[in-house]
Design a protein around this motif. Structure first.
Motif, short mmCIF file in Angstrom:
data_model
loop_
_atom_site.label_atom_id
_atom_site.label_comp_id
_atom_site.label_asym_id
_atom_site.label_seq_id
_atom_site.Cartn_x
_atom_site.Cartn_y
_atom_site.Cartn_z
N ALA A 130 0.86 -1.18 0.00
CA ALA A 130 0.00 0.00 0.00
C ALA A 130 0.90 1.23 0.00
CB ALA A 130 -0.91 0.03 1.23
N MET A 131 0.36 2.34 -0.44
CA MET A 131 1.07 3.62 -0.43
C MET A 131 2.44 3.50 -1.13
SD MET A 131 -1.17 5.38 1.07
CE MET A 131 -2.73 4.73 1.68
N GLY A 132 2.47 2.71 -2.19
CA GLY A 132 3.70 2.59 -2.97
C GLY A 132 4.78 1.73 -2.34
N ARG A 162 7.97 -10.60 -6.28
CA ARG A 162 7.61 -9.62 -7.30
C ARG A 162 6.41 -8.86 -6.80
NH1 ARG A 162 3.74 -12.76 -10.86
NH2 ARG A 162 3.70 -14.77 -9.83
N TYR A 163 5.89 -7.99 -7.65
CA TYR A 163 4.72 -7.20 -7.31
C TYR A 163 3.56 -8.13 -6.94
CZ TYR A 163 0.58 -4.38 -8.60
OH TYR A 163 -0.65 -3.77 -8.63
N ARG A 164 3.11 -8.05 -5.71
CA ARG A 164 1.98 -8.81 -5.20
C ARG A 164 2.16 -10.33 -5.22
NH1 ARG A 164 0.89 -4.31 -3.59
NH2 ARG A 164 -1.15 -3.29 -3.69
N LEU A 226 -10.52 1.10 -15.25
CA LEU A 226 -11.90 0.62 -15.21
C LEU A 226 -12.87 1.78 -15.03
CD1 LEU A 226 -11.26 -2.52 -12.98
CD2 LEU A 226 -12.06 -2.56 -15.35
N ASP A 227 -12.43 2.78 -14.29
CA ASP A 227 -13.24 3.98 -14.10
C ASP A 227 -13.43 4.70 -15.44
OD1 ASP A 227 -14.53 6.19 -13.10
OD2 ASP A 227 -12.91 6.83 -11.77
N GLU A 228 -12.31 4.90 -16.15
CA GLU A 228 -12.38 5.58 -17.46
C GLU A 228 -13.27 4.81 -18.43
OE1 GLU A 228 -7.88 7.53 -17.40
OE2 GLU A 228 -8.34 5.90 -18.81
N PRO A 281 -5.94 -11.06 -12.11
CA PRO A 281 -6.45 -10.89 -10.74
C PRO A 281 -5.31 -10.89 -9.74
CG PRO A 281 -7.62 -12.67 -11.86
CD PRO A 281 -6.48 -12.27 -12.75
N GLU A 282 -5.43 -10.06 -8.71
CA GLU A 282 -4.48 -10.16 -7.60
C GLU A 282 -5.07 -11.01 -6.49
OE1 GLU A 282 -4.54 -6.91 -4.05
OE2 GLU A 282 -3.35 -6.33 -5.75
N VAL A 283 -6.40 -11.15 -6.50
CA VAL A 283 -7.03 -12.01 -5.49
C VAL A 283 -6.81 -13.46 -5.87
CG1 VAL A 283 -8.81 -10.36 -4.84
CG2 VAL A 283 -9.26 -11.96 -6.69
N1 EPU Z 1 -8.46 6.35 -9.82
C1 EPU Z 1 -9.55 6.76 -10.56
N2 EPU Z 1 -10.71 6.04 -10.43
C2 EPU Z 1 -10.82 4.95 -9.62
C3 EPU Z 1 -9.69 4.53 -8.90
C4 EPU Z 1 -8.51 5.26 -9.01
O1 EPU Z 1 -9.50 7.72 -11.30
O2 EPU Z 1 -11.89 4.35 -9.58
C5 EPU Z 1 -7.21 7.14 -9.93
C6 EPU Z 1 -6.90 7.85 -8.62
O3 EPU Z 1 -7.57 9.08 -8.54
C7 EPU Z 1 -5.40 8.00 -8.69
C8 EPU Z 1 -4.95 6.78 -9.48
O4 EPU Z 1 -6.11 6.30 -10.16
O5 EPU Z 1 -5.04 9.14 -9.41
C9 EPU Z 1 -4.35 5.70 -8.58
O6 EPU Z 1 -5.32 5.30 -7.62
P1 EPU Z 1 -4.90 4.76 -6.16
O7 EPU Z 1 -4.06 5.74 -5.47
O8 EPU Z 1 -6.14 4.29 -5.48
O9 EPU Z 1 -3.93 3.56 -6.47
P2 EPU Z 1 -4.19 2.20 -7.25
O10 EPU Z 1 -3.01 2.00 -8.14
O11 EPU Z 1 -5.54 2.14 -7.86
C10 EPU Z 1 -2.86 0.84 -5.49
C11 EPU Z 1 -2.95 -0.55 -4.90
C12 EPU Z 1 -3.87 -0.56 -3.69
C13 EPU Z 1 -3.39 0.46 -2.67
C14 EPU Z 1 -3.39 1.83 -3.34
C15 EPU Z 1 -2.95 2.94 -2.42
C16 EPU Z 1 -2.78 -2.28 -6.64
C17 EPU Z 1 -3.53 -3.17 -7.55
N3 EPU Z 1 -3.52 -1.47 -5.88
O12 EPU Z 1 -4.12 1.15 -6.06
O13 EPU Z 1 -3.80 -1.85 -3.13
O14 EPU Z 1 -4.23 0.46 -1.52
O15 EPU Z 1 -2.50 1.78 -4.47
O16 EPU Z 1 -1.63 2.75 -2.05
O17 EPU Z 1 -1.55 -2.31 -6.62
C18 EPU Z 1 -4.80 -4.00 -2.89
O18 EPU Z 1 -3.72 -4.45 -3.29
O19 EPU Z 1 -5.75 -4.73 -2.56
C19 EPU Z 1 -4.96 -2.57 -2.83
C20 EPU Z 1 -6.11 -2.00 -2.49
#
Ligand code: EPU
Length: 285
Positions: A130-132, A162-164, A226-228, A281-283
């Motif tokens: 989390a948080m990079g 590796r990653y996840r 997915l949002d886009e 999937p990561e799950v």
């Molecule tokens: N964003 C959107 N729409 C969305 C989701 C995200 O526009 O629906 C944008 C955000 O605004 C941001 C960017 O996408 O600009 C990145 O989003 P976020 O910071 O949430 O990071 P993420 O890459 O989507 C990763 C990890 C999360 C972790 C967060 C925060 C993976 C797959 N996911 O998400 O990990 O909590 O960073 O550090 O690596 C997990 O592994 O289960 C998990 C939740």
């Protein structure tokens, strides 16, 4: 010995998605000796064994699991001991607790564990992050059990990660780890944890989920993608793509694993068609 044993335990009670059918036998071994006995007996009887943590990254099908699920949940597995700038943690310790102990001991660098809804064992197996940051960045040693029930301690840097994922733990059981902290003021640590927590509440849903469903493809956030592509709110039965973060699938009471799986497949097909990308999937399914 002191193993706790439940038959036909519904996995919907044991996963954060709140779906999944029964497992034949749910076992909570009391200690390492007890665990080794379970592992050896299952191996001899050719019974499949699945080791789970807090079930926060796991999808069990509605038909359940034919075999034994092992959970390291007892008190002995949850220990977190401070030794200088190191934390010795049992596999069953919750990451939130680890982060709290580190803060109280004035050890920084572990703040990112605060919001990961899992245990040390699960976090090691999947190199949670989390948080990079990710878990193996702070792992000094891992205590593990091999498929034959033998125990060893390995330097974190010697396990392929590796990653996840920590592929070095495949077919093995993480028993615990020694994590590295760095001396820092409690106020600073607490402030960082609060900032992470605030960010998480603002960007991630509180409804039952398994965190992010898909790994981020190189250089892209799967959630943003997915949002886009307009997937927020997509629904299959009681499973829905979160409006808060599109890489989260949230479930309602009555949802089934089949609902979640159908939604996962639909999202994968859509992204493949629209962007030519394969979402992995990561799950664990
Ligand atoms: N964003 C959107 N729409 C969305 C989701 C995200 O526009 O629906 C944008 C955000 O605004 C941001 C960017 O996408 O600009 C990145 O989003 P976020 O910071 O949430 O990071 P993420 O890459 O989507 C990763 C990890 C999360 C972790 C967060 C925060 C993976 C797959 N996911 O998400 O990990 O909590 O960073 O550090 O690596 C997990 O592994 O289960 C998990 C939740």
């Amino acid at each position: 010995a002191g193993a706790r044993l439940l038959r036909d335990e519904p996995m919907s009670k044991r996963t954060t998605w709140r779906v999944g059918g029964p497992v034949d036998v749910w076992v909570e071994p009391a200690d390492e000796e007890d665990l080794a006995r379970v592992v050896r007996e299952c191996r001899e009887a050719r019974v499949p064994v699945l080791v789970v943590g807090r079930g926060s990254n796991l999808l069990v099908t509605d038909s359940g699991f034919r075999g034994v699920v092992v959970a390291l949940h007892g008190e002995g597995w949850q220990r977190v001991e401070v030794d200088g700038t190191r934390l010795r943690c049992g596999a069953g310790a919750r990451l939130k607790v680890v982060a709290g102990v580190a803060r109280d001991a004035g050890l920084g660098g572990l703040e990112f564990l605060e919001g990961i809804p899992g245990s040390v064992g699960g976090a090691l197996r999947m190199n949670a992050g989390a948080m990079g940051r990710c878990v193996f960045e702070v792992v000094e040693r891992v205590r593990l059990m091999d498929g034959d029930g033998s125990v060893k301690e390995v330097e974190g840097s010697r396990l392929p990660v590796r990653y996840r994922s920590c592929d070095g733990l495949e077919g093995r059981i993480a028993l615990g780890a020694v994590l590295r902290g760095e001396p820092a003021s409690r106020e600073e640590i607490q402030a960082r944890m609060q900032e992470y927590s605030r960010r998480r509440w603002a960007t991630q849903p509180a409804a039952p989920s398994a965190g992010c469903v898909f790994k981020n493809p190189a250089g892209v956030s799967a959630g943003r993608l997915l949002d886009e592509l307009g997937c927020k709110g997509w629904r299959e039965g009681g499973a829905r793509v979160s409006e808060v973060h599109a890489n989260f699938i949230v479930t309602e009471p009555g949802a089934t694993a089949a609902d979640v799986l159908r939604l996962i497949r639909r999202l994968q097909e859509h992204v493949k068609r629209e962007r030519g990308l394969t979402l992995e999937p990561e799950v664990r399914i």
